[in-house]
Design an enzyme around this catalytic site. Structure first.
Site, short mmCIF file in Angstrom:
data_model
loop_
_atom_site.label_atom_id
_atom_site.label_comp_id
_atom_site.label_asym_id
_atom_site.label_seq_id
_atom_site.Cartn_x
_atom_site.Cartn_y
_atom_site.Cartn_z
N GLU A 28 45.04 35.83 20.42
CA GLU A 28 45.18 36.69 21.59
C GLU A 28 44.01 36.48 22.56
O GLU A 28 44.20 36.41 23.78
CB GLU A 28 45.29 38.15 21.14
CG GLU A 28 45.29 39.20 22.24
CD GLU A 28 46.40 39.01 23.27
OE1 GLU A 28 47.32 38.20 23.08
OE2 GLU A 28 46.32 39.67 24.32
N HIS A 52 40.10 21.16 9.60
CA HIS A 52 41.28 20.33 9.36
C HIS A 52 41.77 19.64 10.63
O HIS A 52 42.91 19.21 10.69
CB HIS A 52 42.41 21.18 8.75
CG HIS A 52 42.04 21.76 7.42
ND1 HIS A 52 41.87 20.98 6.29
CD2 HIS A 52 41.77 23.02 7.04
CE1 HIS A 52 41.52 21.75 5.27
NE2 HIS A 52 41.45 23.00 5.71
N CYS A 108 61.01 38.18 39.16
CA CYS A 108 61.67 38.67 40.37
C CYS A 108 61.81 40.19 40.30
O CYS A 108 62.12 40.75 39.25
CB CYS A 108 63.05 38.08 40.62
SG CYS A 108 63.06 36.32 40.87
N ASN A 146 67.96 39.21 40.86
CA ASN A 146 67.01 38.87 39.79
C ASN A 146 67.83 38.36 38.63
O ASN A 146 68.81 39.00 38.24
CB ASN A 146 66.22 40.12 39.39
CG ASN A 146 65.46 39.93 38.08
OD1 ASN A 146 65.01 38.83 37.78
ND2 ASN A 146 65.35 40.99 37.30
N GLY A 147 67.45 37.20 38.06
CA GLY A 147 68.19 36.65 36.93
C GLY A 147 68.52 35.20 37.19
O GLY A 147 67.92 34.56 38.07
N LYS A 197 55.08 39.28 34.88
CA LYS A 197 54.92 40.25 33.80
C LYS A 197 56.16 40.35 32.93
O LYS A 197 56.06 40.48 31.72
CB LYS A 197 54.61 41.61 34.40
CG LYS A 197 54.39 42.70 33.36
CD LYS A 197 52.95 43.10 33.30
CE LYS A 197 52.61 43.99 32.15
NZ LYS A 197 51.57 43.39 31.30
N GLU A 210 45.12 32.39 30.28
CA GLU A 210 46.05 32.99 31.23
C GLU A 210 45.37 33.36 32.55
O GLU A 210 45.91 33.12 33.62
CB GLU A 210 46.59 34.26 30.55
CG GLU A 210 47.85 34.80 31.07
CD GLU A 210 48.27 36.05 30.28
OE1 GLU A 210 47.55 36.49 29.35
OE2 GLU A 210 49.31 36.60 30.61
N TRP A 216 59.99 35.13 41.61
CA TRP A 216 59.36 34.20 40.66
C TRP A 216 60.35 33.06 40.57
O TRP A 216 61.45 33.22 40.04
CB TRP A 216 59.17 34.90 39.31
CG TRP A 216 58.39 34.09 38.32
CD1 TRP A 216 57.03 34.04 38.20
CD2 TRP A 216 58.91 33.24 37.28
NE1 TRP A 216 56.68 33.20 37.18
CE2 TRP A 216 57.81 32.69 36.59
CE3 TRP A 216 60.19 32.89 36.87
CZ2 TRP A 216 57.96 31.82 35.51
CZ3 TRP A 216 60.34 32.02 35.80
CH2 TRP A 216 59.23 31.49 35.13
N ARG A 267 56.09 41.32 38.99
CA ARG A 267 57.26 40.60 38.46
C ARG A 267 57.41 39.20 39.07
O ARG A 267 58.27 38.44 38.64
CB ARG A 267 58.54 41.41 38.74
CG ARG A 267 58.56 42.76 38.08
CD ARG A 267 59.84 43.48 38.39
NE ARG A 267 60.97 42.85 37.75
CZ ARG A 267 61.42 43.14 36.55
NH1 ARG A 267 60.84 44.07 35.83
NH2 ARG A 267 62.47 42.51 36.06
N LYS A 280 44.64 35.23 26.40
CA LYS A 280 44.18 36.00 27.57
C LYS A 280 43.26 35.15 28.43
O LYS A 280 43.34 35.14 29.64
CB LYS A 280 43.44 37.24 27.06
CG LYS A 280 43.48 38.42 27.94
CD LYS A 280 44.65 39.32 27.67
CE LYS A 280 45.94 38.61 27.53
NZ LYS A 280 47.01 39.41 26.98
C1 F6R Z 1 50.19 37.83 27.97
C2 F6R Z 1 51.48 38.36 28.37
C3 F6R Z 1 52.72 37.68 27.88
C4 F6R Z 1 53.66 38.73 27.29
C5 F6R Z 1 54.99 38.09 26.88
C6 F6R Z 1 55.92 39.09 26.22
O1 F6R Z 1 49.16 38.57 28.52
O2 F6R Z 1 51.54 39.33 29.06
O3 F6R Z 1 52.41 36.70 26.94
O4 F6R Z 1 53.04 39.32 26.20
O5 F6R Z 1 55.63 37.56 28.01
O6 F6R Z 1 56.19 40.17 27.05
P1 F6R Z 1 56.80 41.51 26.49
O7 F6R Z 1 55.80 42.14 25.59
O8 F6R Z 1 57.12 42.33 27.68
O9 F6R Z 1 58.02 41.12 25.71
#
Ligand code: F6R
Length: 605
Positions: free
Chosen positions: A480, A503, A2, A100-101, A600, A487, A74, A27, A484
């Site tokens: 990672e 395994h 949000c 937001n929250g 994000k 995602e 969100w 957000r 990605k």
């Molecule tokens: C993946 C991604 C999320 C963030 C996670 C932590 O691409 O963006 O997995 O890495 O939500 O976010 P931060 O780094 O802001 O604590």
């Protein structure tokens, strides 16, 4: 998670609110809404879907006004519908609220208000706020008192902005959710903004006041008053270094592509002035900062967790006991005391899970360091010390450049701890290693100039599953790579330590699977053998290999990584994987910068 925005004293409140919301769309993008004062009551417009839907819906009838609030959602309580979109208004329609929250006790408050006859039109937790304000105003309170009493009734986290019919005032309060004030004093009349994050209003001003938890602000065209539970407080106005150009897409079709391509620049920002004469200088940590530290815990989520894993590996190599924890799992796992340094790794600095792990560590007496990208973020204010990664704003929901910069910053921190701590040992090849680290931005540029990631992605469309394998530093990179990929492509992807394949995961390997095998680093040869085992079972293998390595018959295709120090090669391999994810998602027509169900900044636990 949000985004909220408010503007006060604007010539075009709707235009500024929509711009602010577009800047905050990373957000959340389940619904959007605005409310403005136009002299005939509060005009509210809201709509399920992205901000473009809201824009379309109001195009034919744009309300005018000079004061307004806005929200991009969100969803947490209630699905993404028009009714659940913010702003929410009171029954008398005298106040409108964006939030937001999460209001944890909203069910109790809602039942109480319903018993009193208040009618709820949404399923959100937020709607209790305007009704509570109405309730206290009905008891004779003025709006400010009613707002404060309403806030006092709430448990949970909130950044709230409230607009009152017939006034040019916006009230705001924060508790465990970010809220910043923008001050544009460049013209004859000062204009004010309130937002969840600075990029929301960076086009209008770079002068920022960071509110603290417990602050209540009253913003009018005449100025800002802030107070907390103890009375009036002064919060300084700072000038931020980011500019609006940095937060735009520039020549790129997506933020993610821009952020992948600007990694050299971001990394230079991270390293700048921090390596001198073959040594690491981190001025943010005066001598003695780490005195008495015997072990390091790194807490983080998602991509930041993978960066933390790279950091822990380096620390252990330097003789320093170090462990990584998913922040949401940092409960009584390990003894934590004043000899523990807890490093909270978080790009946004607002991730609720990471903040609560940090708070737990602080309660146990640990020393804490925030490793973050966002100046003034909650983590930077709560930790004992902060190491900024200085990667510049990252807008794409999928983290890319900040991973690279986080690992680089952790590399510098490792060097410093190895030098400072009794049990630490500075690596023997430090001079050569640091020189390679400084050269890494050039290596990334080289890689970006001749990557074949687009072709490789095209020839691997439509596979049943995608696996990513690696050892040593390449293991977190494999994790990672898979994160990605899933995602932004929504395809099934998993990362494994390559030694683990036999395994269990090997059972998933069929001729319809593609395996990305990370052959860089000191243990690339071992991964190569594991990849061969998978290929024998029919999988298609894509090698991500150093320039000089002959991959022979073991791979169906290869993505090359420029030569560098073996401990840094994983970062280059990761750039190839970022591009593979991007091009695959592009080919599938995905919403690359706004993947479904994600946001994000994850400010709920
Ligand atoms: C993946 C991604 C999320 C963030 C996670 C932590 O691409 O963006 O997995 O890495 O939500 O976010 P931060 O780094 O802001 O604590």
């Amino acid at each position: 998670m949000c985004g909220i925005i408010a503007c006060i004293g604007s010539d075009d409140a709707v235009g500024e609110l929509l711009t602010g919301l577009e800047n905050l769309e990373y957000r959340g993008y389940d619904s959007a809404g605005i409310a403005v004062q136009n002299g005939h009551g509060i005009a509210v417009r809201k709509k399920a879907g992205k901000i473009s839907e809201l824009k379309g819906a109001i195009a034919a009838d744009v309300p005018d006004g000079s004061v307004g609030i806005g929200h991009t959602r969100w969803s947490t309580h209630g699905p993404p519908t028009d009714e659940n979109a913010h702003p929410h208004t009171s029954q008398s329609e005298g106040v409108a609220v964006v939030h937001n929250g999460i209001i944890e006790n909203y069910e109790v408050v809602r039942s109480r208000l319903m018993e009193e006859g208040y009618v709820f039109t949404s399923e959100t937790d937020t709607e209790v706020i305007p009704h509570l304000i109405d309730h206290y105003m009905d008891q004779g309170d003025d709006v400010e008192t009613a707002f404060e009493r309403a806030i006092d009734d709430l448990d949970g986290s909130y950044a709230v902005a409230l607009m009152v019919d017939g006034t040019d005032t916006v009230y705001a309060a924060r508790q465990d959710s970010p809220l910043v004030v923008g001050v544009d004093d460049s013209g004859p009349e000062t204009r004010y903004y309130l937002a969840s994050d600075v990029p929301a209003f960076l086009e209008f001003t770079d002068r920022v006041m960071y509110l603290e938890d417990g602050d209540v602000a009253r913003v009018t065209t005449d100025g800002i008053d802030v107070h907390d539970a103890d009375g009036p407080v002064q919060r300084p106005i700072e000038t931020v270094e980011w500019n609006a150009e940095e937060t735009g897409k520039g020549q790129y079709e997506h933020y993610m592509l821009k952020e992948i391509h600007t990694q050299p620049e971001a990394l230079r920002g991270t390293l700048s002035g921090r390596i001198e004469d073959g040594d690491v200088t981190l001025e943010e940590f005066p001598e003695g900062t780490f005195e008495g530290i015997e072990q390091v815990h790194l807490v983080a989520c998602g991509t930041s967790f993978h960066a933390a894993k790279c950091g822990a590996r380096q620390l252990v190599r330097a003789g320093i006991p170090a462990s990584t924890f998913r922040a949401s799992e940092y409960h009584d796992l390990q003894p934590v005391d004043e000899r523990t340094l807890v490093v909270a790794v978080t790009q946004s600095g607002e991730t609720a899970d990471t903040l609560s792990a940090l708070r737990r560590a602080e309660e146990a007496g640990a020393s804490t360091v925030a490793l973050t990208n966002v100046v003034g973020s909650t983590v930077s204010r709560e930790a004992d010390d902060t190491l900024y990664i200085r990667a510049g704003p990252e807008i794409g929901v999928a983290a890319t450049k900040t991973f690279t910069s986080q690992v680089a910053a952790l590399t510098l921190l490792t060097h410093r701890l190895a030098a400072d701590l009794e049990r630490g040992t500075v690596r023997e090849d430090a001079a050569e290693f640091l020189a390679e680290l400084e050269a890494l931005p050039d290596r990334i540029e080289d890689l970006l100039g001749r990557t074949r990631a687009s072709d490789v992605s095209e020839s691997n469309m439509g596979r049943d599953a995608y696996f990513f394998i690696g050892r040593d530093f390449e293991y977190p990179v494999a994790l990672e790579g898979a994160l990605k990929f899933k995602e932004i492509t929504y395809e099934h992807a998993e990362g494994f330590a390559s030694g683990e394949l036999k395994h269990g995961p090997l059972a998933l390997v069929t001729p319809d699977a593609t395996i990305f095998a990370l052959l860089t680093g000191d243990r690339g040869e071992e991964t190569r053998k594991n990849a061969e085992e998978a290929r024998t079972r029919g999988a298609r293998v894509i090698a991500v290999a150093p320039e000089g390595m002959d991959v022979g018959e073991m791979a169906d295709d290869v993505l090359r990584v420029p030569d560098t120090h073996p401990d840094l090669a994983g970062l280059l391999a990761n750039v190839q994987l970022q591009l593979v994810s991007y091009h695959t998602a592009y080919g599938l027509g995905r919403e690359i910068d706004k993947p479904r169900n994600l946001a994000k900044s994850v400010t709920v636990e």
